[in-house]
Design a protein around this motif. Structure first.
Motif, short mmCIF file in Angstrom:
data_model
loop_
_atom_site.label_atom_id
_atom_site.label_comp_id
_atom_site.label_asym_id
_atom_site.label_seq_id
_atom_site.Cartn_x
_atom_site.Cartn_y
_atom_site.Cartn_z
N LEU A 190 0.80 -1.22 0.00
CA LEU A 190 0.00 0.00 0.00
C LEU A 190 0.83 1.27 0.00
O LEU A 190 0.29 2.36 -0.10
CB LEU A 190 -0.94 0.00 1.20
CG LEU A 190 -1.97 -1.14 1.20
CD1 LEU A 190 -2.89 -1.03 2.40
CD2 LEU A 190 -2.78 -1.15 -0.09
N ARG A 222 -2.04 0.82 -4.17
CA ARG A 222 -3.19 1.63 -3.73
C ARG A 222 -4.27 1.67 -4.80
O ARG A 222 -5.47 1.58 -4.50
CB ARG A 222 -2.73 3.04 -3.36
CG ARG A 222 -1.90 3.11 -2.09
CD ARG A 222 -1.74 4.54 -1.62
NE ARG A 222 -1.00 5.35 -2.58
CZ ARG A 222 0.31 5.53 -2.55
NH1 ARG A 222 1.03 4.94 -1.60
NH2 ARG A 222 0.91 6.29 -3.44
N THR A 247 -4.83 -0.58 -7.10
CA THR A 247 -5.46 -1.89 -7.16
C THR A 247 -6.47 -2.07 -6.04
O THR A 247 -7.58 -2.56 -6.25
CB THR A 247 -4.40 -3.00 -7.08
OG1 THR A 247 -3.49 -2.87 -8.17
CG2 THR A 247 -5.04 -4.37 -7.14
N LEU A 248 -6.10 -1.65 -4.83
CA LEU A 248 -7.02 -1.74 -3.70
C LEU A 248 -8.28 -0.93 -3.96
O LEU A 248 -9.40 -1.41 -3.76
CB LEU A 248 -6.33 -1.25 -2.43
CG LEU A 248 -7.23 -1.09 -1.19
CD1 LEU A 248 -7.85 -2.42 -0.79
CD2 LEU A 248 -6.46 -0.48 -0.03
N GLY A 294 -11.53 -2.99 -4.90
CA GLY A 294 -12.44 -2.93 -3.75
C GLY A 294 -13.76 -2.29 -4.11
O GLY A 294 -14.83 -2.82 -3.78
N THR A 332 -12.84 -5.00 0.99
CA THR A 332 -11.52 -4.64 1.51
C THR A 332 -10.56 -5.83 1.45
O THR A 332 -9.41 -5.69 1.04
CB THR A 332 -11.64 -4.14 2.95
OG1 THR A 332 -12.51 -3.00 2.99
CG2 THR A 332 -10.28 -3.76 3.51
N GLY A 354 -9.64 -6.46 -2.16
CA GLY A 354 -8.71 -5.43 -2.62
C GLY A 354 -7.32 -5.61 -2.06
O GLY A 354 -6.33 -5.46 -2.77
N LEU A 355 -7.21 -5.96 -0.77
CA LEU A 355 -5.90 -6.17 -0.16
C LEU A 355 -5.19 -7.37 -0.78
O LEU A 355 -3.99 -7.33 -1.07
CB LEU A 355 -6.05 -6.37 1.35
CG LEU A 355 -6.44 -5.14 2.15
CD1 LEU A 355 -6.68 -5.51 3.62
CD2 LEU A 355 -5.38 -4.05 2.06
N ALA A 390 -4.10 -6.35 -4.23
CA ALA A 390 -3.02 -5.36 -4.16
C ALA A 390 -1.69 -6.04 -3.89
O ALA A 390 -0.68 -5.74 -4.54
CB ALA A 390 -3.33 -4.32 -3.08
#
Length: 207
Positions: A31, A37, A39-40, A44, A114, A117-118, A121
């Motif tokens: 991140l 960021r 991508t998240l 997300g 979330t 997304g994480l 990422a």
């Protein structure tokens, strides 16, 4: 007279603490990069909107502006209408967009979005720059897999209807179990990625 002493292995609590710390390092490494960021944020938000569409809580209708709330919204917000689905308590219309507001569905969708997304990422950063997370490139592919499962768990019944498949009770019951399995898979993958982090060079660059 001297006695030989061997270092004791870390206990379970210490191992868990180390695993969580390494996972945090991997996430922080992902991140702090722009691609992580982005991508998240993109994945997300895309997943969250897809989740609401899959529940038929987000769609398009006649243009207008309206906010309406049901009676006893606090009580009805906790009323389940299906496995891991709760009753909407409000309708928000903004232009052609219609949103049924079910607070617990929104909360669950946000948590899933979330986690997806994480995972993605870390997947992207591990693929493009493994040293940023101190991971091997192979971790990237594994981190992205649970995202596919989560999307199928969210939108599977809707997809079946779109393609005209008559879903049996057995198939629909399978989707009920995919959601908790997805959450476990997403958390498990993040921890697995964290277990592959090399922490010897904590001060290495994340950019």
């Amino acid at each position: 007279m001297s006695t030989d002493s061997t270092p004791s292995e870390p206990g379970i609590a210490a191992r868990i603490e180390g695993l969580l710390r390494r996972t945090a390092i991997a996430l922080r490494g992902a991140l702090t990069r722009n691609d992580g960021r982005v991508t998240l944020g993109v994945t997300g938000l895309s997943y969250f909107l897809s989740y609401l569409v899959g529940l038929r809580h987000l769609g398009f209708g006649q243009p207008g502006y309206e906010i309406s709330v049901v009676s006893n919204p606090l009580t009805r917000a906790f009323r389940q209408v299906g496995p891991f689905q709760w009753e909407p308590v409000a309708l928000v219309v903004a232009g052609p967009v219609e949103l049924l507001v079910a607070p617990l569905n929104i909360l669950l969708g946000g948590v899933l979005a979330t986690l997806v997304g994480l995972n993605l990422a870390v997947s992207v950063v591990a693929w493009r720059g493994p040293s940023a997370c101190r991971l091997g490139p192979g971790a990237g592919a594994a981190a992205g897999l649970p995202g596919l499962l989560s999307g199928f768990a969210c939108c599977g019944p809707t997809v079946l209807l779109v393609v005209g498949v008559q879903a049996s009770a057995g198939i629909l019951s399978l989707f009920q179990w995919l959601l908790p399995i997805t959450v476990v898979a997403l958390l498990g993958t993040l921890l697995w990625v964290g277990n592959r982090v090399e922490t010897g060079d904590v001060g290495s660059t994340y950019y």
